[in-house]
Design an enzyme around this catalytic site. Structure first.
Site, PDB file in Angstrom:
ATOM      1  N   THR A 122       0.654  -1.131   0.071  1.00 24.82           N
ATOM      2  CA  THR A 122      -0.237   0.109   0.081  1.00 24.82           C
ATOM      3  C   THR A 122       1.071   1.235   0.080  1.00 24.82           C
ATOM      4  OG1 THR A 122      -1.303   1.619   1.437  1.00 24.82           O
ATOM      5  CG2 THR A 122      -0.242  -0.327   2.549  1.00 24.82           C
ATOM      6  N   TYR A 145      -1.734   0.619  10.636  1.00 28.65           N
ATOM      7  CA  TYR A 145      -2.089  -0.182   9.165  1.00 28.65           C
ATOM      8  C   TYR A 145      -0.847  -0.218   8.386  1.00 28.65           C
ATOM      9  CZ  TYR A 145      -3.681  -0.822   4.574  1.00 28.65           C
ATOM     10  OH  TYR A 145      -3.970  -1.312   3.218  1.00 28.65           O
TER      11      TYR A 145
HETATM   12  N1  LIG Z   1      -9.110  -1.020  -1.349  1.00 25.50           N
HETATM   13  C1  LIG Z   1      -7.695  -0.118  -1.234  1.00 25.50           C
HETATM   14  O1  LIG Z   1      -7.938   0.934  -1.834  1.00 25.50           O
HETATM   15  C2  LIG Z   1      -6.490  -0.645  -0.881  1.00 25.50           C
HETATM   16  C3  LIG Z   1      -5.411   0.000  -1.124  1.00 25.50           C
HETATM   17  C4  LIG Z   1      -4.045  -0.419  -0.585  1.00 25.50           C
HETATM   18  C5  LIG Z   1      -3.935  -1.789  -0.127  1.00 25.50           C
HETATM   19  N2  LIG Z   1      -5.035  -2.524  -0.022  1.00 25.50           N
HETATM   20  C6  LIG Z   1      -4.615  -3.957   0.215  1.00 25.50           C
HETATM   21  O2  LIG Z   1      -5.476  -4.686  -0.417  1.00 25.50           O
HETATM   22  C7  LIG Z   1      -5.852  -5.949   0.012  1.00 25.50           C
HETATM   23  C8  LIG Z   1      -7.321  -6.335  -0.328  1.00 25.50           C
HETATM   24  O3  LIG Z   1      -8.139  -5.355   0.184  1.00 25.50           O
HETATM   25  P1  LIG Z   1      -9.547  -5.128  -0.165  1.00 25.50           P
HETATM   26  O4  LIG Z   1     -10.108  -3.603  -0.488  1.00 25.50           O
HETATM   27  O5  LIG Z   1     -10.003  -6.082  -1.482  1.00 25.50           O
HETATM   28  O6  LIG Z   1     -10.351  -5.397   1.103  1.00 25.50           O
HETATM   29  P2  LIG Z   1     -11.439  -6.528   1.568  1.00 25.50           P
HETATM   30  O7  LIG Z   1     -11.841  -6.358   3.025  1.00 25.50           O
HETATM   31  O8  LIG Z   1     -12.684  -6.310   0.389  1.00 25.50           O
HETATM   32  O9  LIG Z   1     -10.766  -7.796   1.117  1.00 25.50           O
HETATM   33  C9  LIG Z   1     -10.108  -8.675   2.025  1.00 25.50           C
HETATM   34  C10 LIG Z   1     -10.464  -9.974   2.006  1.00 25.50           C
HETATM   35  O10 LIG Z   1      -9.488 -10.674   2.964  1.00 25.50           O
HETATM   36  C11 LIG Z   1     -10.459 -11.508   3.968  1.00 25.50           C
HETATM   37  N3  LIG Z   1      -9.782 -11.662   5.388  1.00 25.50           N
HETATM   38  C12 LIG Z   1      -9.875 -10.614   6.177  1.00 25.50           C
HETATM   39  N4  LIG Z   1      -9.174 -10.913   7.297  1.00 25.50           N
HETATM   40  C13 LIG Z   1      -9.068 -12.130   7.027  1.00 25.50           C
HETATM   41  C14 LIG Z   1      -8.363 -13.304   7.806  1.00 25.50           C
HETATM   42  N5  LIG Z   1      -7.912 -13.206   9.139  1.00 25.50           N
HETATM   43  N6  LIG Z   1      -8.306 -14.592   7.593  1.00 25.50           N
HETATM   44  C15 LIG Z   1      -8.833 -14.862   6.195  1.00 25.50           C
HETATM   45  N7  LIG Z   1      -9.313 -13.797   5.393  1.00 25.50           N
HETATM   46  C16 LIG Z   1      -9.238 -12.687   5.869  1.00 25.50           C
HETATM   47  C17 LIG Z   1     -11.879 -10.921   3.967  1.00 25.50           C
HETATM   48  O11 LIG Z   1     -12.994 -11.639   4.140  1.00 25.50           O
HETATM   49  C18 LIG Z   1     -11.877 -10.242   2.510  1.00 25.50           C
HETATM   50  O12 LIG Z   1     -12.402 -11.292   1.730  1.00 25.50           O
HETATM   51  C19 LIG Z   1      -5.676  -5.731   1.549  1.00 25.50           C
HETATM   52  O13 LIG Z   1      -4.392  -6.234   2.067  1.00 25.50           O
HETATM   53  C20 LIG Z   1      -5.572  -4.088   1.494  1.00 25.50           C
HETATM   54  O14 LIG Z   1      -4.570  -3.782   2.849  1.00 25.50           O
HETATM   55  C21 LIG Z   1      -6.381  -2.104  -0.429  1.00 25.50           C
END
Ligand SMILES: NC(=O)c1ccc[n+]([C@@H]2O[C@H](COP(=O)([O-])OP(=O)(O)OC[C@H]3O[C@@H](n4cnc5c(N)ncnc54)[C@H](O)[C@@H]3O)[C@@H](O)[C@H]2O)c1
Length: 325
Positions: A122, A145
């Site tokens: 990120t 985070y």
């Molecule tokens: N959305 C953004 O703008 C953004 C930006 C930078 C980085 N990220 C990173 O991208 C990744 C995905 O983000 P997203 O936006 O798809 O979020 P999201 O919450 O939609 O997806 C996360 C997934 O991980 C699963 N999860 C969470 N904790 C868990 C655990 N302990 N065990 C098993 N599964 C678990 C959730 O059920 C979900 O399906 C994350 O690592 C986030 O930090 C997202």
């Protein structure tokens, strides 16, 4: 050619489910581990799913067996907790999942002898950096985070250095848009879904601070379409798979163009055809004035670049939210 099988952790999530669509389009098979805490099972209907919490040490064994059973050849690790404000009130919970969970996934990878690994990084690792950032810019997160994600990268770097892993961290900027209704971002803490949700509820979207040293006074960010982001994972995986000497490399994933909050909201208002305007409210603590990716490394080294623009992101997010995608 042998079909490659990728384990997508967090595959039922917003980004994970788009990555799976890209993997399928590129001839990979996907299997998923997800605890469905924020994920949606319908997004991955028909795929092998292990419902497990990766922060539970017992998951190491079940995950190892799951990977062996499905002949997993690579891992894309997206499962994490991702809310900055939440991480400030629950740092331990964030480290437990984002660091402890990553260690457990890595232990399972080691046991199942899977060494190709792509990590959801990120731009939060750049903290209060101002302006354009390259991968060489200092990493100075300002919240748990960002710290937990940087710690994840450090684990990968250490394993890469001793030849135990071939890994990449993709440092996502502001991810937006959707490829389908089911895939829409339901977390809604990011600007675009948050603004569109307010509009759909008949409430004006808000601008946090209009006195920043930027052209229109509002914060400038780099937005990346989730479908382009998903493709970046395929490019990263292909590079790792082609290079047995790969150790660890980080890449910014953004378009390289910054848009102000005001520009984004102007588009949100236009796309949703609302008569609402935006409301100017006070700054929030911890928002840098401007942060934009320098995406040259990923373009030169992996041949990836974004093909969707901000209008694509806002309109697909609106269509996803209103069920017309
Ligand atoms: N959305 C953004 O703008 C953004 C930006 C930078 C980085 N990220 C990173 O991208 C990744 C995905 O983000 P997203 O936006 O798809 O979020 P999201 O919450 O939609 O997806 C996360 C997934 O991980 C699963 N999860 C969470 N904790 C868990 C655990 N302990 N065990 C098993 N599964 C678990 C959730 O059920 C979900 O399906 C994350 O690592 C986030 O930090 C997202």
């Amino acid at each position: 050619m042998e079909t490659m099988t990728c384990l997508v952790t967090g595959g039922a999530g917003y980004i994970g489910s788009h990555i799976i669509a890209s993997l399928t389009a590129h001839g990979y098979r996907s299997v998923v581990v997800d605890d469905l805490s924020t994920g949606v099972e319908a997004r991955i209907a028909g795929l092998p799913l292990l419902v497990a919490d990766i922060s539970d040490p017992a998951s190491i064994e079940t995950l190892t067996a799951f990977m062996r059973d499905h002949g997993v050849t690579s891992i894309i690790h997206t499962a994490a907790h991702k809310s900055v404000p939440e991480s400030m009130v629950n740092p331990l919970g964030y480290y437990r999942v984002n660091v402890g969970g990553t260690i457990n996934v890595l232990r399972a990878a080691e046991a199942a002898q899977v060494s190709a690994f792509v990590f959801s990084g990120t731009a939060a690792v750049y903290g209060m950096a101002d302006g354009r950032v390259t991968e060489e810019s200092p990493t100075t997160p300002i919240n748990p985070y960002g710290e937990s994600k940087l710690a994840g990268e450090q684990l990968l770097a250490d394993l890469g250095r001793i030849g135990a892993l071939r890994a990449t961290s993709l440092r996502y900027f502001n991810v937006a848009g959707t490829g389908s209704t089911l895939g829409a971002d339901n977390g809604a803490t990011n600007l675009i879904p948050q603004a569109l949700r307010r509009i759909s509820q008949g409430v004006s979207p808000e601008i946090y601070g209009s006195d920043y040293p930027t052209p229109d006074g509002t914060c400038v960010r780099d937005y990346i379409h989730v479908v382009d982001l998903a493709e970046a994972h395929i490019a990263a995986l292909a590079a790792i798979e082609a290079d047995p000497t790969w150790s660890f490399r980080v890449f910014n994933v953004g378009t390289g163009t910054g848009y102000s909050v005001r520009e984004v909201l102007d588009l949100a208002i236009e796309v949703s055809e609302t008569s609402l305007g935006y409301r100017l409210v006070d700054r929030r603590p911890g928002d840098p004035a401007s942060i934009v990716a320098d995406p040259q490394r990923i373009t030169h080294e992996l041949g990836w670049s974004a093909s969707h623009n901000l209008r694509d992101m806002v309109s697909s997010a609106w269509n996803g939210m209103t069920g017309t995608a």
